[in-house]
Design a protein around this motif. Structure first.
Motif, PDB file in Angstrom:
ATOM      1  N   TYR A  47       0.803  -1.233   0.000  1.00 36.35           N
ATOM      2  CA  TYR A  47       0.000   0.000   0.000  1.00 36.35           C
ATOM      3  C   TYR A  47       0.829   1.273   0.000  1.00 36.35           C
ATOM      4  N   ALA A  72       0.605  -5.846   4.289  1.00 35.84           N
ATOM      5  CA  ALA A  72       1.272  -7.102   4.659  1.00 35.84           C
ATOM      6  C   ALA A  72       0.899  -7.481   6.093  1.00 35.84           C
ATOM      7  N   ILE A  73       0.472  -8.725   6.287  1.00 38.83           N
ATOM      8  CA  ILE A  73       0.186  -9.225   7.638  1.00 38.83           C
ATOM      9  C   ILE A  73       0.802 -10.602   7.809  1.00 38.83           C
ATOM     10  N   GLU A  74       0.880 -11.050   9.054  1.00 41.59           N
ATOM     11  CA  GLU A  74       1.418 -12.382   9.347  1.00 41.59           C
ATOM     12  C   GLU A  74       0.510 -13.096  10.349  1.00 41.59           C
ATOM     13  N   ASN A  75       0.669 -14.394  10.511  1.00 40.46           N
ATOM     14  CA  ASN A  75       0.040 -15.187  11.583  1.00 40.46           C
ATOM     15  C   ASN A  75      -1.470 -15.373  11.486  1.00 40.46           C
ATOM     16  N   ILE A  76      -2.147 -14.607  10.669  1.00 40.68           N
ATOM     17  CA  ILE A  76      -3.616 -14.646  10.654  1.00 40.68           C
ATOM     18  C   ILE A  76      -4.075 -14.278   9.244  1.00 40.68           C
ATOM     19  N   SER A  78      -6.557 -12.284   7.994  1.00 44.68           N
ATOM     20  CA  SER A  78      -7.007 -10.967   7.539  1.00 44.68           C
ATOM     21  C   SER A  78      -7.096  -9.994   8.697  1.00 44.68           C
ATOM     22  N   LEU A  79      -7.168  -8.714   8.346  1.00 43.24           N
ATOM     23  CA  LEU A  79      -7.459  -7.654   9.302  1.00 43.24           C
ATOM     24  C   LEU A  79      -8.957  -7.371   9.278  1.00 43.24           C
ATOM     25  N   ILE A 104     -10.142  -1.641  10.325  1.00 40.29           N
ATOM     26  CA  ILE A 104      -8.711  -1.476  10.642  1.00 40.29           C
ATOM     27  C   ILE A 104      -7.913  -1.297   9.345  1.00 40.29           C
ATOM     28  N   ILE A 113      -5.854   2.221   8.076  1.00 30.51           N
ATOM     29  CA  ILE A 113      -4.429   2.300   7.717  1.00 30.51           C
ATOM     30  C   ILE A 113      -4.271   2.882   6.312  1.00 30.51           C
ATOM     31  N   ARG A 116      -6.415  -9.125  17.514  1.00 26.83           N
ATOM     32  CA  ARG A 116      -6.318  -9.601  16.118  1.00 26.83           C
ATOM     33  C   ARG A 116      -5.275  -8.795  15.337  1.00 26.83           C
ATOM     34  N   THR A 117      -5.310  -7.480  15.513  1.00 22.59           N
ATOM     35  CA  THR A 117      -4.376  -6.613  14.792  1.00 22.59           C
ATOM     36  C   THR A 117      -2.942  -6.829  15.297  1.00 22.59           C
ATOM     37  N   LEU A 169      -1.615  -9.492  16.546  1.00 29.19           N
ATOM     38  CA  LEU A 169      -1.088 -10.742  15.986  1.00 29.19           C
ATOM     39  C   LEU A 169      -0.694 -10.548  14.514  1.00 29.19           C
ATOM     40  N   ALA A 170      -1.561  -9.891  13.765  1.00 26.87           N
ATOM     41  CA  ALA A 170      -1.311  -9.694  12.328  1.00 26.87           C
ATOM     42  C   ALA A 170      -0.056  -8.860  12.074  1.00 26.87           C
ATOM     43  N   PHE A 171       0.260  -7.958  13.003  1.00 28.41           N
ATOM     44  CA  PHE A 171       1.410  -7.075  12.811  1.00 28.41           C
ATOM     45  C   PHE A 171       2.640  -7.569  13.581  1.00 28.41           C
ATOM     46  N   GLY A 172       2.590  -8.821  14.033  1.00 25.40           N
ATOM     47  CA  GLY A 172       3.785  -9.431  14.604  1.00 25.40           C
ATOM     48  C   GLY A 172       4.135  -8.998  16.017  1.00 25.40           C
ATOM     49  N   ALA A 213      -4.233   0.478  15.812  1.00 28.69           N
ATOM     50  CA  ALA A 213      -3.768  -0.194  14.589  1.00 28.69           C
ATOM     51  C   ALA A 213      -2.771   0.692  13.841  1.00 28.69           C
ATOM     52  N   ASN A 237       1.028  -0.474  13.426  1.00 31.81           N
ATOM     53  CA  ASN A 237       1.567  -0.604  12.076  1.00 31.81           C
ATOM     54  C   ASN A 237       2.833   0.225  11.910  1.00 31.81           C
ATOM     55  N   ARG A 268       5.752  -1.489  14.113  1.00 30.57           N
ATOM     56  CA  ARG A 268       5.937  -2.949  14.017  1.00 30.57           C
ATOM     57  C   ARG A 268       7.346  -3.318  13.592  1.00 30.57           C
TER      58      ARG A 268
END
Lengths: 238, 238
Positions: free
Chosen positions: A182, A217-221, A223-224, A228, A232, B118-119, B121-124, B231, B235, B238
């Motif tokens: 993005y 870009a996300i990790e571990n899951i 979706s956001l 949220i 961003i 959730r966020t 986790l997604a952002f490490g 978030a 972000n 992170r």
């Protein structure tokens, strides 16, 4: 004018009770807001038809109806019934479309829609457009979760992505299938940010209409949350 | 082991019904999750004690109890009662604290707490810490809105900001009173991002403990939703 009504079979009260239905709200462009905060948001934006309360409210210079508690209970959509409500309406938006637009393509949770409208206002966006299958601007949860933002940036619902393209907007779609990070999307003066459904994302047909398909870009899951992700992106392109 | 139970006065069923109370969940470190998605999230993370359903579920290699629909209805906290549930628990977290931590100081809406987890986790992020006055990790709405993230980044609730400071973490507090734009905060390897209550923000006493107090610039409205503000900051750092 201040009017006392004590019977639940009064025609006006019957009309107010019907407004628990989102369809009825939509057809009549009117909705009930409950509690001082919400009433004040509407009042400040000249969107109150009249106040509904169990006593006269001297703070508001507008029509009022005074009803007993059991009628407030019938009108309210909430478990804890406030003593102050208002019948409100959305003003017609005559102003031209702005340059920075958020388009919600089937965002179904009214809490998400309201939060996105709140964020769009805070980040200086001009318009929010709701696809026909998004949660309604008449849904009480949409209104409440916008924290009053919905009275300042009233969502439109009569524009398609095709029309926006014709009007010269650059269409940015966010999708997990997006190829462009993005931050690498080139900044445009006049753009539409398209956010999609909580489960399915933006519809395939609308992805095809995009000028750019981007992702965060996300990790571990998987979706956001859509509000949220939207925040961003709105923050990046504001 | 598969066990059929047909009476609502069975002691085990009585225990399960009690778990509608968040306090009871907390005291017993056990909670019910409802519907296939949630059961699967728990199951994948080895947090299922047993499956509860109206029929045998061959997909799960664990204990099961089979009950009639009226008992599922008694156990469920939802209006639409799913035919698949599980009794679940949080595993004890023995791993050391990570470098990137989110601390929630009185965030009261469980939907916000779940979305922040959730966020994170997604952002490490490594850990989420809940102050004692934040929504509980046992609250069903917290669990559901985390979309399974809460089973991977189980929130801790036994650490104060003072303790984190002593452990050498850089404390970043976000507040509308913040003086430093969030992009100007210097990046640290080991930090705690502190997010506050929906109405009052971070407690004054905790603002005083901050190494930096930062804010996100907004216009037209008083504040952002805390999960949205969180978030954007998560972000950035992170």
């Amino acid at each position: 004018m201040i009017k006392k009504i004590t019977s639940a079979s009064n025609p006006l009260i019957k009309e107010l009770i019907k407004l628990k239905s989102v369809r009825e709200r939509k057809e009549t462009n009117s909705f009930i807001v409950e509690g001082k905060d919400m009433v004040d948001f509407c009042y400040e934006n000249n969107m109150v038809k009249f106040i509904i309360s169990d006593q006269e409210q001297s703070a508001y210079q507008c029509d009022q109806i005074i009803v007993p508690t059991f009628i407030l209970e019938k009108i309210s959509s909430n478990k804890s019934v406030p003593s102050l409500m208002a019948l409100s309406f959305y003003k017609e938006e005559n102003k031209a479309l702005g340059n920075k637009i958020v388009y919600l393509d089937g965002v179904q949770d009214p809490g998400n829609v309201g939060t996105i409208i709140r964020t769009a206002l805070a980040f200086g966006y001009d318009d929010v457009i709701l696809s026909i299958d998004s949660a309604s601007k008449y849904n009480e949860k949409t209104i409440v979760s916008s924290k009053g933002a919905i009275f300042k940036i009233i969502p439109r619902d009569n524009l398609t992505i095709d029309q926006l393209k014709e009007l010269g907007y650059y269409i940015i779609v966010t999708s997990l299938k997006g190829a462009i990070p993005y931050k690498e999307v080139s900044k445009k003066d006049k753009f539409v940010l398209v956010l999609g459904n909580e489960g399915q994302g933006v519809k395939e047909e609308n992805i095809l209409k995009a000028d750019v398909v981007t992702k965060i870009a996300i990790e571990n899951i998987d979706s956001l949350n859509v509000a949220i992700a939207g925040a961003i992106l709105m923050n990046e392109y504001r």
